[in-house]
Design an enzyme around this catalytic site. Structure first.
Site, PDB file in Angstrom:
ATOM      1  N   HIS A 246     -48.405  94.461 -61.473  1.00 35.20           N
ATOM      2  CA  HIS A 246     -47.424  94.310 -62.555  1.00 35.20           C
ATOM      3  C   HIS A 246     -48.034  93.568 -63.745  1.00 35.20           C
ATOM      4  O   HIS A 246     -47.535  93.660 -64.860  1.00 35.20           O
ATOM      5  CB  HIS A 246     -46.176  93.573 -62.063  1.00 35.20           C
ATOM      6  CG  HIS A 246     -46.374  92.105 -61.847  1.00 35.20           C
ATOM      7  ND1 HIS A 246     -47.039  91.601 -60.749  1.00 35.20           N
ATOM      8  CD2 HIS A 246     -46.004  91.024 -62.593  1.00 35.20           C
ATOM      9  CE1 HIS A 246     -47.072  90.285 -60.832  1.00 35.20           C
ATOM     10  NE2 HIS A 246     -46.458  89.908 -61.931  1.00 35.20           N
TER      11      HIS A 246
ATOM     12  N   LYS B  36     -56.344  89.341 -52.829  1.00 32.62           N
ATOM     13  CA  LYS B  36     -57.067  88.460 -51.902  1.00 32.62           C
ATOM     14  C   LYS B  36     -58.153  89.270 -51.226  1.00 32.62           C
ATOM     15  O   LYS B  36     -58.033  90.490 -51.052  1.00 32.62           O
ATOM     16  CB  LYS B  36     -56.123  87.879 -50.842  1.00 32.62           C
ATOM     17  CG  LYS B  36     -56.585  86.545 -50.298  1.00 32.62           C
ATOM     18  CD  LYS B  36     -56.381  85.446 -51.321  1.00 32.62           C
ATOM     19  CE  LYS B  36     -56.761  84.076 -50.760  1.00 32.62           C
ATOM     20  NZ  LYS B  36     -56.504  83.021 -51.744  1.00 32.62           N
TER      21      LYS B  36
ATOM     22  N   THR C 220     -57.445  72.553 -57.621  1.00 26.02           N
ATOM     23  CA  THR C 220     -56.386  72.752 -56.630  1.00 26.02           C
ATOM     24  C   THR C 220     -55.898  71.411 -56.097  1.00 26.02           C
ATOM     25  O   THR C 220     -54.685  71.166 -56.011  1.00 26.02           O
ATOM     26  CB  THR C 220     -56.881  73.636 -55.472  1.00 26.02           C
ATOM     27  OG1 THR C 220     -57.406  74.858 -55.997  1.00 26.02           O
ATOM     28  CG2 THR C 220     -55.736  73.950 -54.521  1.00 26.02           C
TER      29      THR C 220
END
Length: 476
Positions: free
Chosen positions: A70, A111, A199
């Site tokens: 998308h 992934k 992260t």
């Protein structure tokens, strides 16, 4: 980072993600077909290839999943692990789609995985595997700066990303944006400052935002703010180490650290850097002085604390041990560390879970910045830093001339200084994590019958992705 549960059954991970999606979807008003499109994995590529190992050959199993296009490109890490399987890669790709939507990063989710234990291979063999994997992706159009952009994950890092970038550039001579085909690269190969710790920094900021909400902390019986909070971190890899480091800088007390060889606990606190260096030099945290040692790593999760940060692998908090978790807040540094059954048990105890889709989104956020840097071919701050410093210096000189007050050299330097790339990256990351948390919380507070932050995060992600499909004309 080490393996934690080599016998874990991960074949239901994608089903767990879909279960959470379906539950959240009932709080939206989208067409059932559109919801099915958002949930489904668009492209699943499984392949095998041989490599030379010793005097013979070995066949390697590998995957790349593009969950949703998308937005382009798709984005997601590549993990090297003996436990990698198709279900896991599909689940992680789906989580990447929702994660990017939650933090407003314009990527679809993807992934990759290679079923190996990196410890069993030489550096040359790992390079051969990585380069061959990249070639296979390129042959099927599963990699490219406008197609699909890999990044580091469990078992991979800057070294592997540099091999991927070099292989892709070699296969695409003259492509100006070739370095944008992968993120998480070394600084010397067009990486970006702050990506390595992004992260962990994002997880720490997420926790800080959560505990700064007085209303929510009052319900948990906790004081507002991170200062003095007792924290247990599982995993001393990249995510766990930096999470613990930044939480300690914010004033938190790291009372426990869990690794695959066991766990250590000290109610008075541990020095994260000291523990990290101990493990780096000896290979274990268990010989750290002045701590209670648990040979079973899982026991470390169950010790007294206010916040638990599982930053290792999925399925670490299950129906079997959730009732024994003493933390009141779980911040998911890893992907899928809490099973749906465990989540129900933990919420029934009155706890809060900061969901993985939001909590560990710092990596993809800064990867987005790196991708933008690669496409623009200009480091952040390079064009405007000197101009900012000169402007600030002129202002200081003018104020000093008008007031007659002279600033010290340190004061002048602090005011005049222009932002570096690292400062701009950290500022963008912090703004992203703060805005996203309160967006999720607003959905949680203002949508009737939503009972968890995870559901609220899913609802927000579904709504944003649905708008993308409708805006593109893919869905009426």
């Amino acid at each position: 980072m080490a393996d934690y549960n080599l016998n874990a059954d991960n074949t239901h991970f994608f089903a767990d993600v879909c279960k959470n999606f379906d539950y959240a979807a009932q709080f939206t008003k989208h067409d059932a077909g559109l919801l099915d499109q958002i949930k489904s994995c668009n492209s699943v590529y499984r392949f095998r290839f041989p490599i030379r190992k010793g005097d013979g050959f070995e066949v390697i199993d590998a995957w790349r999943v593009e969950h949703s296009q998308h937005q382009s490109p798709t984005k997601g890490g590549i993990r090297y692990s003996e436990m990698v399987n198709e279900d896991e890669v599909m689940a992680l790709a789906a989580l990447m789609t929702y994660k990017c939507a939650i933090v407003n990063v314009p990527f679809g989710g993807a992934k990759g995985g290679i079923r190996i234990n990196p410890k069993n291979y030489t550096v040359q063999e790992l390079e051969n595997i990585t380069r061959r994997y990249t070639v296979e992706l390129a042959k099927k159009n599963f990699i490219g700066p406008s197609i699909d952009v890999p990044a580091p994950d469990y078992g991979t890092g800057e070294r592997e990303m540099s091999w991927i970038a070099d292989t892709y550039a070699t296969m695409n001579p003259g492509q100006l944006d070739a370095m944008g085909s992968v993120t998480g690269k070394p600084i010397s190969l067009h990486g970006i400052q702050g990506r390595r710790e992004a992260t962990g920094r994002g997880v720490a900021i997420a926790i800080r935002e959560c505990v700064d909400v007085a209303e929510d902390m009052e319900k948990l019986g906790l004081s507002t703010g991170i200062s003095g909070k007792r924290i247990i971190v599982q995993g001393l890899g990249n995510v766990g180490y930096y999470t613990a480091k930044f939480l300690q800088e914010y004033g938190g007390i790291i009372v426990g650290i869990c690794e695959f060889e066991g766990a250590i606990y000290n109610a008075n606190g541990l020095d994260v850097e000291s523990v990290f260096q101990q493990r780096k030099s000896t290979g274990s945290i268990l010989n750290y002085p002045g701590v209670t040692v648990f040979k079973n790593s899982a026991e470390g999760l169950e010790q007294p604390c206010d916040i638990l940060v599982p930053a290792a692998l999925e399925n670490q908090i299950t129906a079997e041990n959730a009732g024994r978790i003493q933390a009141k807040i779980i911040a998911e540094g890893a992907n899928g560390p809490t099973t749906p059954e465990a989540e129900s048990i933990f919420y029934a105890k009155g706890g809060i879970i900061i969901p993985d889709m939001y909590a560990n989104a710092g990596g993809v956020t800064v990867s987005y910045f790196e991708w933008l840097k690669n496409l623009s071919h200009v480091a952040f701050g390079r064009i405007n830093r000197r101009f900012e410093e000169n402007t600030n210096l002129n202002m200081v000189n003018m104020v000093e001339g008008i007031t007659g007050i002279k600033l010290s050299p340190v004061q002048r330097a602090t005011i005049v200084k222009g932002a570096s790339e690292l400062e701009l990256v950290n500022s963008g990351l912090e703004d992203t994590m703060i805005r996203s948390y309160h967006e999720i919380r607003e959905t949680f507070k203002n949508t009737e019958k939503i009972d968890t932050l995870r559901t609220a995060a899913f609802v927000g992600a579904i709504n944003k992705i649905a708008v993308s499909y409708q805006t593109l004309g893919v869905w009426p």
